[in-house]
Design a protein around this motif. Structure first.
Motif, PDB file in Angstrom:
ATOM      1  N   ARG A   2      17.355 -25.335  -5.084  1.00 31.99           N
ATOM      2  CA  ARG A   2      18.350 -25.463  -6.129  1.00 31.99           C
ATOM      3  C   ARG A   2      17.823 -26.308  -7.279  1.00 31.99           C
ATOM      4  N   THR A   3      18.190 -25.925  -8.495  1.00 29.97           N
ATOM      5  CA  THR A   3      17.756 -26.667  -9.676  1.00 29.97           C
ATOM      6  C   THR A   3      18.949 -26.902 -10.591  1.00 29.97           C
ATOM      7  N   ALA A 175      10.252 -39.088  -0.996  1.00 32.89           N
ATOM      8  CA  ALA A 175       8.916 -39.300  -1.557  1.00 32.89           C
ATOM      9  C   ALA A 175       8.227 -37.979  -1.875  1.00 32.89           C
ATOM     10  N   VAL A 176       8.733 -36.882  -1.333  1.00 38.14           N
ATOM     11  CA  VAL A 176       8.243 -35.550  -1.675  1.00 38.14           C
ATOM     12  C   VAL A 176       9.132 -34.929  -2.750  1.00 38.14           C
ATOM     13  N   MET A 177      10.447 -35.061  -2.570  1.00 41.50           N
ATOM     14  CA  MET A 177      11.393 -34.432  -3.482  1.00 41.50           C
ATOM     15  C   MET A 177      11.308 -34.993  -4.899  1.00 41.50           C
ATOM     16  N   TRP A 178      11.098 -36.308  -5.024  1.00 42.77           N
ATOM     17  CA  TRP A 178      11.064 -36.908  -6.362  1.00 42.77           C
ATOM     18  C   TRP A 178       9.860 -36.422  -7.179  1.00 42.77           C
ATOM     19  N   LEU A 250      16.605 -38.497 -11.528  1.00 43.85           N
ATOM     20  CA  LEU A 250      16.659 -37.532 -10.436  1.00 43.85           C
ATOM     21  C   LEU A 250      17.507 -38.070  -9.288  1.00 43.85           C
ATOM     22  N   GLY A 251      18.244 -37.179  -8.653  1.00 44.25           N
ATOM     23  CA  GLY A 251      19.075 -37.576  -7.524  1.00 44.25           C
ATOM     24  C   GLY A 251      19.247 -36.419  -6.555  1.00 44.25           C
ATOM     25  N   HIS A 252      19.840 -36.712  -5.419  1.00 46.76           N
ATOM     26  CA  HIS A 252      20.064 -35.652  -4.423  1.00 46.76           C
ATOM     27  C   HIS A 252      21.301 -35.958  -3.594  1.00 46.76           C
ATOM     28  N   GLY A 253      21.870 -34.911  -3.032  1.00 47.65           N
ATOM     29  CA  GLY A 253      23.068 -35.058  -2.224  1.00 47.65           C
ATOM     30  C   GLY A 253      22.752 -35.382  -0.776  1.00 47.65           C
ATOM     31  N   HIS A 254      23.797 -35.734  -0.044  1.00 46.88           N
ATOM     32  CA  HIS A 254      23.689 -36.030   1.385  1.00 46.88           C
ATOM     33  C   HIS A 254      24.800 -35.292   2.133  1.00 46.88           C
ATOM     34  N   ALA A 310      19.649 -32.841 -10.375  1.00 44.20           N
ATOM     35  CA  ALA A 310      19.471 -32.616  -8.938  1.00 44.20           C
ATOM     36  C   ALA A 310      18.022 -32.281  -8.594  1.00 44.20           C
ATOM     37  N   MET A 311      17.489 -32.994  -7.616  1.00 42.06           N
ATOM     38  CA  MET A 311      16.127 -32.729  -7.156  1.00 42.06           C
ATOM     39  C   MET A 311      16.072 -31.415  -6.388  1.00 42.06           C
ATOM     40  N   ASP A 312      14.923 -30.769  -6.415  1.00 40.21           N
ATOM     41  CA  ASP A 312      14.707 -29.581  -5.594  1.00 40.21           C
ATOM     42  C   ASP A 312      14.737 -29.984  -4.118  1.00 40.21           C
TER      43      ASP A 312
END
Length: 332
Positions: A2-3, A175-178, A250-254, A310-312
């Motif tokens: 997702r992007t 550390a990979v997603m960012w 950059l951020g991501h959901g949980h 949103a991060m991939d």
């Protein structure tokens, strides 16, 4: 992958509602004795939720905490070995998608899911209850605000050489997603060059975003790329942390989800319902978490101004591929 780009304050939703635990679930959960949870949420944040739930229901909680990638590995390994010990998993959205694809998680329609905006509710994993935002955090007792970096590019300056803590891409999911999502902020070519230039400054590679923040609190490494929430969490303990304001971060959901082989399903469902409640979400927010419920905010200055991209979220194959790629860059 997702992007989606979103403005954090616009993704929040919803009506206030009173919450009472389902009496039948609690009764059956107490018979099961406890709920076992594997998660990446920091123990000091989770502890407040755990204590309140145990007091409210009489159901015990066993919590095992590790970095997101380690939680994924343990939960996945137990599923493959047919020796599943956990009832619930809470982790970054990416690893949760991987566990879902492996058949390790089961759908549970919590009545509290209606308290989240429809676009935040995954059809299988349920609500994305918080957004973790990654940015630059520094120790203001060592680096004064006027001399602190003002952008990601500033981290390339000579004065920050060897002074940046960076999570190990071999261990943590973030550390990979960012780094793999950095192109969303600066374009692919520029992002690729930036990562190589950043590696050339010899950042201190640590296990994950939490150890990175811990090093900033002690001053061992005065700057880190880590979660903004630590400014509040460690600030409660007296650490003089500040974050760098940027137009976009950059951020991501949980997500939190039921094991497909839960040994204590009723206790797990009862906990999951409580976890989504405003009472629980307010505990998270007090520690700097950006929860996705309207009207519940972290006490972080200018939090409402942050635009989150949103991060991939890589699948298992992409995760492994990117780990190798970033290992070559940061650990040649």
């Amino acid at each position: 992958m997702r992007t989606i780009t979103l403005l954090f304050c616009c993704c929040l939703y919803l009506p206030s509602s009173l919450f009472a635990q389902d009496a039948k679930l609690v009764t059956e959960g107490k018979k099961e004795g406890k709920v076992v949870i594997y998660g990446s949420m920091e123990t000091d944040i989770f502890e407040g939720i755990k204590i309140a739930f145990e007091k409210k229901t009489g159901i015990g909680v066993d919590y095992w905490r590790a970095a997101g990638a380690t939680v994924l590995e343990r939960a996945s390994s137990e599923k493959r070995a047919n020796k599943v010990m956990y009832d619930l998993v809470l982790n970054n959205a990416g690893p949760m998608e991987i566990l879902l694809a492996e058949g390790a998680l089961a759908k549970y329609d919590s009545p509290l899911a209606k308290n989240f905006a429809p676009n935040l509710v995954h059809p299988q994993l349920g609500p994305s209850y918080r957004t973790s935002i990654v940015g630059i955090v520094y120790n203001k007792s060592i680096i004064s605000p006027d001399k602190a970096p003002k952008s990601l590019e500033d981290l390339l300056k000579p004065e920050f050489r060897g002074k940046l803590a960076f999570a190990d891409p071999q261990r943590g999911a973030v550390a990979v997603m960012w780094p793999m999502s950095l192109y969303k902020l600066m374009g692919k070519d520029r992002a690729d060059k930036y990562l190589r230039d950043l590696a050339a400054t010899k950042p201190v590679i640590v296990e994950g975003v939490l150890p990175a923040a811990e090093r900033v609190t002690t001053g061992e490494t005065p700057v880190a790329i880590t979660y903004l929430k630590y400014v509040i969490g460690f600030g409660k303990k007296g650490a003089p942390l500040e974050y760098v304001r940027q137009d976009k971060m950059l951020g991501h959901g949980h997500a939190i989800a039921l094991s497909s082989r839960a040994l204590r399903p009723n206790a797990a469902k009862a906990f999951l319902d409580y976890f989504y409640s405003d009472e629980s979400l307010k505990v998270m927010a007090q520690f700097g978490e950006f929860v996705t419920r309207k009207g519940i905010h972290p006490p972080l200055p200018d939090a409402e101004k942050i635009q989150v991209v949103a991060m991939d979220e890589p699948d298992a194959a992409t995760m492994a591929e990117k780990r190798k790629e970033f290992r070559k860059i940061f650990s040649p």
